[in-house]
Design an enzyme around this catalytic site. Structure first.
Site, PDB file in Angstrom:
ATOM      1  N   GLU A  41     -10.887 -10.516 -19.885  1.00 53.55           N
ATOM      2  CA  GLU A  41      -9.730  -9.636 -20.096  1.00 53.55           C
ATOM      3  C   GLU A  41      -9.657  -9.267 -21.573  1.00 53.55           C
ATOM      4  O   GLU A  41      -9.664 -10.140 -22.443  1.00 53.55           O
ATOM      5  CB  GLU A  41      -8.442 -10.334 -19.659  1.00 53.55           C
ATOM      6  CG  GLU A  41      -7.164  -9.600 -20.010  1.00 53.55           C
ATOM      7  CD  GLU A  41      -7.101  -8.182 -19.471  1.00 53.55           C
ATOM      8  OE1 GLU A  41      -6.921  -7.247 -20.290  1.00 53.55           O
ATOM      9  OE2 GLU A  41      -7.241  -8.003 -18.246  1.00 53.55           O
ATOM     10  N   HIS A  47      24.146  -8.910  12.632  1.00 49.26           N
ATOM     11  CA  HIS A  47      25.199  -7.904  12.474  1.00 49.26           C
ATOM     12  C   HIS A  47      26.323  -8.454  11.594  1.00 49.26           C
ATOM     13  O   HIS A  47      26.773  -9.569  11.801  1.00 49.26           O
ATOM     14  CB  HIS A  47      25.783  -7.508  13.827  1.00 49.26           C
ATOM     15  CG  HIS A  47      26.942  -6.571  13.719  1.00 49.26           C
ATOM     16  ND1 HIS A  47      26.777  -5.221  13.438  1.00 49.26           N
ATOM     17  CD2 HIS A  47      28.278  -6.770  13.830  1.00 49.26           C
ATOM     18  CE1 HIS A  47      27.962  -4.641  13.399  1.00 49.26           C
ATOM     19  NE2 HIS A  47      28.896  -5.565  13.636  1.00 49.26           N
ATOM     20  N   GLY A  58      -2.401 -10.329 -16.528  1.00 52.66           N
ATOM     21  CA  GLY A  58      -1.336  -9.639 -15.791  1.00 52.66           C
ATOM     22  C   GLY A  58      -1.579  -8.151 -15.696  1.00 52.66           C
ATOM     23  O   GLY A  58      -1.018  -7.490 -14.822  1.00 52.66           O
ATOM     24  N   GLY A  80      -0.462  10.960 -13.522  1.00 54.59           N
ATOM     25  CA  GLY A  80      -1.629  10.365 -12.888  1.00 54.59           C
ATOM     26  C   GLY A  80      -2.277   9.302 -13.750  1.00 54.59           C
ATOM     27  O   GLY A  80      -1.822   8.996 -14.858  1.00 54.59           O
ATOM     28  N   ARG A  81      -3.369   8.730 -13.231  1.00 53.50           N
ATOM     29  CA  ARG A  81      -4.042   7.616 -13.878  1.00 53.50           C
ATOM     30  C   ARG A  81      -5.538   7.904 -14.024  1.00 53.50           C
ATOM     31  O   ARG A  81      -6.105   8.696 -13.271  1.00 53.50           O
ATOM     32  CB  ARG A  81      -3.883   6.335 -13.042  1.00 53.50           C
ATOM     33  CG  ARG A  81      -2.478   6.024 -12.592  1.00 53.50           C
ATOM     34  CD  ARG A  81      -1.602   5.550 -13.717  1.00 53.50           C
ATOM     35  NE  ARG A  81      -2.073   4.297 -14.287  1.00 53.50           N
ATOM     36  CZ  ARG A  81      -1.576   3.782 -15.418  1.00 53.50           C
ATOM     37  NH1 ARG A  81      -0.626   4.417 -16.089  1.00 53.50           N
ATOM     38  NH2 ARG A  81      -2.035   2.636 -15.886  1.00 53.50           N
TER      39      ARG A  81
END
Length: 447
Positions: A33, A434, A38, A262-263
């Site tokens: 990473e 309910h 994350g 967008g990406r």
């Protein structure tokens, strides 16, 4: 049998679950990473935006309380600083939890950029790592059109919006998709004047039309200025203000501009050419069931282009890891629920009416409205509807869409129904408490 060496690129909602799954299956796992664990979801996406949206929803409730309280007894003003501090604290706690899980499973985490040397070796953090299989879960970043790219210092995207020191009084959002609509709802609830500019005829193109009409009507009632069939032609920053000139000639003035159109896949630096894998802005081609790209290369998450959703990424990561380790598992994109945490919420799963008809089904629709639901009336949350899409003859449930309070939670009833292959007759046997918002499902089926 010797343990497999698995490399996972990216520690977002696809990557770290893939690493944990592979480790649980007995593999030696290296997780690479270059930023923080994350990924986008935790650091500048799902989690921080939902923290802010929760704050916005609380102020919506406060506004309703005024009609039930003694005069002038309620006067809550949003504090952007306090709201932002809570967001940061949530991220910190979740990051700590992920790191603890990875450590417990003995996943080797390397901080650095990954580069494929060949189909058996990768380089990261100054190390060369040999692997039996690799899982690409590098994620995406915001796509910035050329008009705004040259003015990047003056605009916001899904990441930099969290760096705002103060709440803007006015904001123009370019793009009426999920991200654009969620931030529109957020800022509007906190008192910011909001414009949405969307080039398509409706907000959130591709989502169920009836649900989006509910959302658009609610946005309009709340004072959000929606400009569909509109494109931005010019941008100018002057004296702390931002000016957007539309193709129609209309000029929008605001304190901030958020671009959410967008990406783009985060694949440029991976040297995929060294392993014979081609890619585009939308990602790599992948087997949509096994997550395999080629031989010992797999992919998961946004880079597959199947569903740009964190929970879809997690399932894809787990399936990719299982297959990389030699344990056959399959992914089904049709079983992935979609949710927008706007006010009202919008959620869906499976096929909508148009998609079902294109697939050759003779469709039946069961619909009910929150305005007739007892719990919704008691909570003054009567905007919206639910519709169930089924095959007319067999009653097999094909999909569902909800626009209204708690839609993101109720949609999971249909996740179970689709996974189990249920019919409307079978679902009709379920007894709902309910009063509850979920009773709207029974109300729809009774029609």
């Amino acid at each position: 049998m010797m343990a497999k060496n698995i490399v996972v690129i990216g520690a977002g909602p696809a990557g770290y679950p893939a690493a944990l799954k592979a480790a649980a299956l007995g593999a030696n796992v290296t997780l690479i990473e270059k930023n923080a664990v994350g990924g986008v979801c935790l650091n500048c996406g799902c989690i921080p935006s939902k923290s802010l949206l929760d704050a916005a929803h609380r102020f919506d409730v406060t506004a309703h309380l005024k009609s039930l309280a003694l005069e002038d007894n309620i006067n809550a003003t949003p504090s952007w600083q306090k709201i932002s501090a809570r967001r940061a604290a949530v991220i910190g706690k979740l990051q700590s939890g992920i790191n603890m899980l990875l450590k417990a499973k003995k996943v080797n985490v390397i901080n650095g950029e990954a580069k494929f040397l060949n189909d058996k070796e990768i380089e990261a953090g100054g190390q060369k790592i040999s692997f039996d299989a690799a899982i690409i879960a590098a994620g995406t970043h915001a796509f910035i059109p050329p008009l705004f790219e040259k003015h990047y210092a003056h605009i916001l995207d899904n990441s930099t919006v969290f760096n705002l020191k103060e709440q803007p009084k006015t904001v123009t959002i370019i793009g009426g998709g999920v991200i654009g609509c969620e931030f529109a709802s957020l800022f509007n609830s906190l008192g910011t004047k909001v414009n949405i500019v969307e080039m398509m005829p409706t907000l959130v193109p591709g989502e169920d039309e009836t649900s989006i009409r509910v959302l658009a009507n609610a946005f309009t009632k709340r004072g959000i200025n929606i400009l569909t069939d509109s494109t931005a032609e010019k941008f100018e920053a002057k004296d702390g203000k931002k000016f957007i000139t539309l193709a129609s000639g209309e000029i929008l003035e605001s304190d901030a501009v958020l671009v959410a159109v967008g990406r783009s896949a985060h694949l440029g630096g991976l040297c995929l050419e060294n392993i014979g894998v081609s890619w585009t802005r939308r990602g790599v081609e992948v087997n949509p069931q096994t997550m395999q790209v080629r031989e010992n290369i797999f992919a998961a998450g946004d880079v597959t282009g199947l569903a740009l959703l964190a929970h879809a990424a997690t399932r894809q990561g787990e399936v990719a890891a299982a297959n990389a380790c030699g344990h056959k598992e399959l992914y089904d994109n049709n079983l992935i629920p979609r949710a927008m945490y706007t006010n009202p919420e919008v959620s869906s799963i499976g096929l909508n009416k148009t998609q079902a008809e294109k697939a050759g089904y003779k469709v039946k629709i069961n619909r009910a409205f929150f305005a007739a639901n007892g719990r919704a009336l008691t909570q003054e949350e009567t905007d919206g509807q639910l519709q169930i899409i089924s095959e007319e003859t067999s009653g097999k449930i094909l999909g569902a869409s909800i626009a209204g309070a708690n839609a993101s939670e109720m949609i999971h009833v249909f996740s179970v129904a689709l996974t189990a292959g249920m019919t409307t007759a079978q679902l009709k046997n379920i007894v709902f408490a309910h009063p509850s918002l979920s009773e709207i499902i029974a109300e729809a089926l009774a029609k």
